[in-house]
Design a protein around this motif. Structure first.
Motif, PDB file in Angstrom:
ATOM      1  N   ARG A   1     -55.278  93.497-105.485  1.00 23.40           N
ATOM      2  CA  ARG A   1     -54.198  93.642-106.467  1.00 23.40           C
ATOM      3  C   ARG A   1     -54.766  93.699-107.882  1.00 23.40           C
ATOM      4  O   ARG A   1     -54.333  94.501-108.712  1.00 23.40           O
ATOM      5  CB  ARG A   1     -53.198  92.501-106.366  1.00 23.40           C
TER       6      ARG A   1
ATOM      7  N   LYS B   1     -56.659  89.782-100.891  1.00 22.22           N
ATOM      8  CA  LYS B   1     -55.454  90.493-101.354  1.00 22.22           C
ATOM      9  C   LYS B   1     -55.344  90.413-102.875  1.00 22.22           C
ATOM     10  O   LYS B   1     -54.978  91.388-103.533  1.00 22.22           O
ATOM     11  CB  LYS B   1     -54.184  89.910-100.724  1.00 22.22           C
TER      12      LYS B   1
ATOM     13  N   LEU C   1     -50.098  97.775-103.693  1.00 23.44           N
ATOM     14  CA  LEU C   1     -50.499  96.830-102.652  1.00 23.44           C
ATOM     15  C   LEU C   1     -49.570  96.933-101.440  1.00 23.44           C
ATOM     16  O   LEU C   1     -50.029  96.899-100.296  1.00 23.44           O
ATOM     17  CB  LEU C   1     -50.513  95.403-103.199  1.00 23.44           C
TER      18      LEU C   1
ATOM     19  N   ALA D   1     -49.164  97.757-109.691  1.00 24.24           N
ATOM     20  CA  ALA D   1     -50.159  97.080-108.846  1.00 24.24           C
ATOM     21  C   ALA D   1     -49.490  96.482-107.610  1.00 24.24           C
ATOM     22  O   ALA D   1     -50.009  96.602-106.491  1.00 24.24           O
ATOM     23  CB  ALA D   1     -50.879  96.001-109.644  1.00 24.24           C
ATOM     24  N   ASP D   2     -48.341  95.844-107.804  1.00 27.15           N
ATOM     25  CA  ASP D   2     -47.607  95.278-106.667  1.00 27.15           C
ATOM     26  C   ASP D   2     -47.189  96.372-105.683  1.00 27.15           C
ATOM     27  O   ASP D   2     -47.313  96.218-104.466  1.00 27.15           O
ATOM     28  CB  ASP D   2     -46.362  94.518-107.139  1.00 27.15           C
TER      29      ASP D   2
END
Length: 104
Positions: free
Chosen positions: A27, A23, A50, A46-47
């Motif tokens: 990310r 993960k 994801l 990016a968060d």
């Protein structure tokens, strides 16, 4: 990887560490893309990406991937090879077959 963290919640379990590491790599990749794209807030983007990816994985698992299958071709030889549905009569039955149902 979503199920791995659920099935192996112990933080030091090798499977948990592998899932968490994966993960983080994804990310980091999203962060790199966001920076390259000159996003206003690359970390936030990016968060969020994801989260979208995790939602797609979860939805795909629930729908058995049906929502993500490639669309059938609309043009060209592949489209012509596809079997067309039988024409319907005015009462909704396939041509050549009787029906007890009437389309309203």
């Amino acid at each position: 990887m979503l199920n791995t963290n659920t099935e192996f919640p112990e933080g030091q379990h090798p499977a948990h560490l592998a899932a968490t590491g994966h993960k983080q790599q994804v990310r980091d990749w999203f962060l790199s893309l966001a920076v390259d794209a000159q996003a206003q807030d690359p970390d936030q983007l990016a968060d969020e990406l994801l989260i979208v990816l995790n939602g797609a994985y979860a939805t795909g698992a629930v729908l058995d991937g049906a929502a993500y299958r490639p669309a059938r071709p609309r043009h060209g030889p592949a489209a012509r090879r596809r079997r067309l549905p039988a024409p319907l009569t005015p009462n909704g039955a396939p041509a050549g077959q009787a029906s007890h149902w009437t389309v309203i």
